[in-house]
Design an enzyme around this catalytic site. Sequence first.
Site, PDB file in Angstrom:
ATOM      1  N   ASN A 175       0.848  -1.188   0.000  1.00 41.54           N
ATOM      2  CA  ASN A 175       0.000   0.000   0.000  1.00 41.54           C
ATOM      3  C   ASN A 175       0.884   1.239   0.000  1.00 41.54           C
ATOM      4  O   ASN A 175       1.889   1.298   0.723  1.00 41.54           O
ATOM      5  CB  ASN A 175      -0.907   0.021   1.234  1.00 41.54           C
ATOM      6  CG  ASN A 175      -1.812   1.241   1.249  1.00 41.54           C
ATOM      7  OD1 ASN A 175      -2.826   1.274   0.553  1.00 41.54           O
ATOM      8  ND2 ASN A 175      -1.437   2.262   2.004  1.00 41.54           N
ATOM      9  N   ILE A 178      -0.043   8.841   1.404  1.00 40.97           N
ATOM     10  CA  ILE A 178       0.608  10.083   1.826  1.00 40.97           C
ATOM     11  C   ILE A 178       0.095  10.427   3.219  1.00 40.97           C
ATOM     12  O   ILE A 178      -1.082  10.744   3.393  1.00 40.97           O
ATOM     13  CB  ILE A 178       0.299  11.243   0.853  1.00 40.97           C
ATOM     14  CG1 ILE A 178       0.674  10.870  -0.580  1.00 40.97           C
ATOM     15  CG2 ILE A 178       1.012  12.512   1.306  1.00 40.97           C
ATOM     16  CD1 ILE A 178       2.155  10.743  -0.825  1.00 40.97           C
ATOM     17  N   TRP A 193      -1.798   8.564  10.498  1.00 45.58           N
ATOM     18  CA  TRP A 193      -2.701   7.958   9.514  1.00 45.58           C
ATOM     19  C   TRP A 193      -4.042   7.690  10.180  1.00 45.58           C
ATOM     20  O   TRP A 193      -4.125   7.270  11.327  1.00 45.58           O
ATOM     21  CB  TRP A 193      -2.116   6.701   8.898  1.00 45.58           C
ATOM     22  CG  TRP A 193      -1.602   5.639   9.838  1.00 45.58           C
ATOM     23  CD1 TRP A 193      -2.050   5.330  11.092  1.00 45.58           C
ATOM     24  CD2 TRP A 193      -0.533   4.730   9.563  1.00 45.58           C
ATOM     25  NE1 TRP A 193      -1.336   4.291  11.618  1.00 45.58           N
ATOM     26  CE2 TRP A 193      -0.397   3.892  10.695  1.00 45.58           C
ATOM     27  CE3 TRP A 193       0.313   4.522   8.469  1.00 45.58           C
ATOM     28  CZ2 TRP A 193       0.558   2.885  10.774  1.00 45.58           C
ATOM     29  CZ3 TRP A 193       1.254   3.520   8.546  1.00 45.58           C
ATOM     30  CH2 TRP A 193       1.374   2.715   9.679  1.00 45.58           C
ATOM     31  N   ARG A 197      -7.424   4.363   6.580  1.00 47.20           N
ATOM     32  CA  ARG A 197      -6.448   4.444   5.499  1.00 47.20           C
ATOM     33  C   ARG A 197      -5.664   3.139   5.378  1.00 47.20           C
ATOM     34  O   ARG A 197      -5.521   2.377   6.335  1.00 47.20           O
ATOM     35  CB  ARG A 197      -5.496   5.616   5.734  1.00 47.20           C
ATOM     36  CG  ARG A 197      -6.163   6.982   5.762  1.00 47.20           C
ATOM     37  CD  ARG A 197      -6.760   7.337   4.432  1.00 47.20           C
ATOM     38  NE  ARG A 197      -7.244   8.705   4.393  1.00 47.20           N
ATOM     39  CZ  ARG A 197      -8.034   9.197   3.457  1.00 47.20           C
ATOM     40  NH1 ARG A 197      -8.435   8.419   2.473  1.00 47.20           N
ATOM     41  NH2 ARG A 197      -8.424  10.453   3.481  1.00 47.20           N
ATOM     42  N   ASP A 290      -3.982  22.999   8.940  1.00 42.01           N
ATOM     43  CA  ASP A 290      -4.224  22.024   7.875  1.00 42.01           C
ATOM     44  C   ASP A 290      -5.051  22.627   6.747  1.00 42.01           C
ATOM     45  O   ASP A 290      -5.288  23.829   6.700  1.00 42.01           O
ATOM     46  CB  ASP A 290      -4.856  20.744   8.440  1.00 42.01           C
ATOM     47  CG  ASP A 290      -6.201  20.978   9.097  1.00 42.01           C
ATOM     48  OD1 ASP A 290      -7.021  21.708   8.507  1.00 42.01           O
ATOM     49  OD2 ASP A 290      -6.455  20.436  10.187  1.00 42.01           O
TER      50      ASP A 290
END
EC number: 4.1.1.98
Length: 492
Positions: A175, A178, A193, A197, A290
């Site tokens: 896998n 990002i 993560w 994901r 973010d």
Amino acid sequence: MDAMKYHDLRDFLTLLEQQGELKRITLPVDPHLEITEIADRTLRAGGPALLFENPKGYAMPVLCNLFGTPKRVAMGMGQDDVSALREVGKLLAFLKEPEPPKGFRDLFDKLPQFKQVLNMPTKRLRGAPCQQKIASGDDVDLTRLPVMTCWPDDAAPLITWGLTVTRGPHKERQNLGIYRQQLIGKNKLIMRWLSHRGGALDFQEWLAAHPGERFPVSVALGADPATILGAVTPVPDTLSEYAFAGLLRGTKTEVVKCLSNDLEVPASAEIILEGYIEPGEMAPEGPYGDHTGYYNEVDNFPVFTVTHITQREDAIYHSTYTGRPPDEPAVLGVALNEVFVPILQKQFPEIVDFYLPPEGCSYRLAVVTMKKQYAGHAKRVMMGVWSFLRQFMYTKFVIVCDDDVNARDWNDVIWAITTRMDPARDTVLVENTPIDYLDFASPVSGLGSKMGLDATNKWPGETQREWGRPIVKDPEVTARIDAIWDELAIFK
């Protein structure tokens, strides 16, 4: 698809420079806040990718704003223009649900697609540019990398374009994802993560199969653009991101086995971080500014211990920042939007267009236009958007309009909402659904509601009233006035 040829990131930068899409910055600039300020101004002006050749305090150049325009995203995917990304989407739709040839003639029509699939397998190398220089043990020092601090209240320097490579214990395919990584020591990063994901799922499966054992992880920095973009594209679960990158590039992706584990990383990447996650080793991550334009909450995530750093000679550090749109994720969203359309249309042929406005933080709001065929049809499409591709699991708002509305024109969309909707009848609210962890507006972290707006013309069964007919100009009158318009000289 005629692929725009490049082999690695350096080839791509040469291509950008030849087209005036790369600017070298020789003036010393600080990775602490200053690079973000310059990159942000440049992106908002539609400017070039930036290569900071003399970051203050570091010997390694910093690459920013690589995907700062939709055109450069298209170039990274091997295409000349964003419009060509529809063809990428058609190919992905074919790979997601391939249709067998219906006959001899149809076989020849499908041959180009099958030929592209042949480019997919990876090419394994014994040695690679990414392993030209090796640091291990006490020589590992992440603070030598020019890792950016993007915003004033960020907790620490943050790796933003780390291509994380993992493999679950029961999977042949690796896998690629990002995930941002907070620097907390010379050999320590926090791996942020989210639980759904791919990397996090691989880790959970590893914990179940190998309790107490270290989970191998590798991170590639400065991979070739096709491989990076393959990690953020809706690739079918049966297809590896490396294979898809080879398809985009027109040549097989070259990989090499890591020195300390069995993971395979991009052979031409600028920098590789090898290491492991110790089960149970967690650390508080954040806060960080973010893509929403806010600082996110602090939360615990696994710690990634780096045992080896391998890199190319004269390595380049690839980075970005995230903030209130427009930022690089928002630009990526605009370009990848064109990839999504054919994939959705294959499943829902009634969809005419699909649009993720960048001001909606890339994925939080979607506008769909459709050829409505029956009462309740718009609600079926809403549910389809939320459920068909996991990329839209966090989409909070879906607006569905008829095909006489331009999904990309807010004037059209607002007109449809205000003239074709009854708020009580045409609003769908769904509670307790998955929501982005970064969405602090949700009442519970990771869990919130969704809203669907049916802004279509209503059919019998949806209304008891006579529905309004839109005004349409007389085409003969329009033609007559066109003929005398210049003679009227109203604006002269």
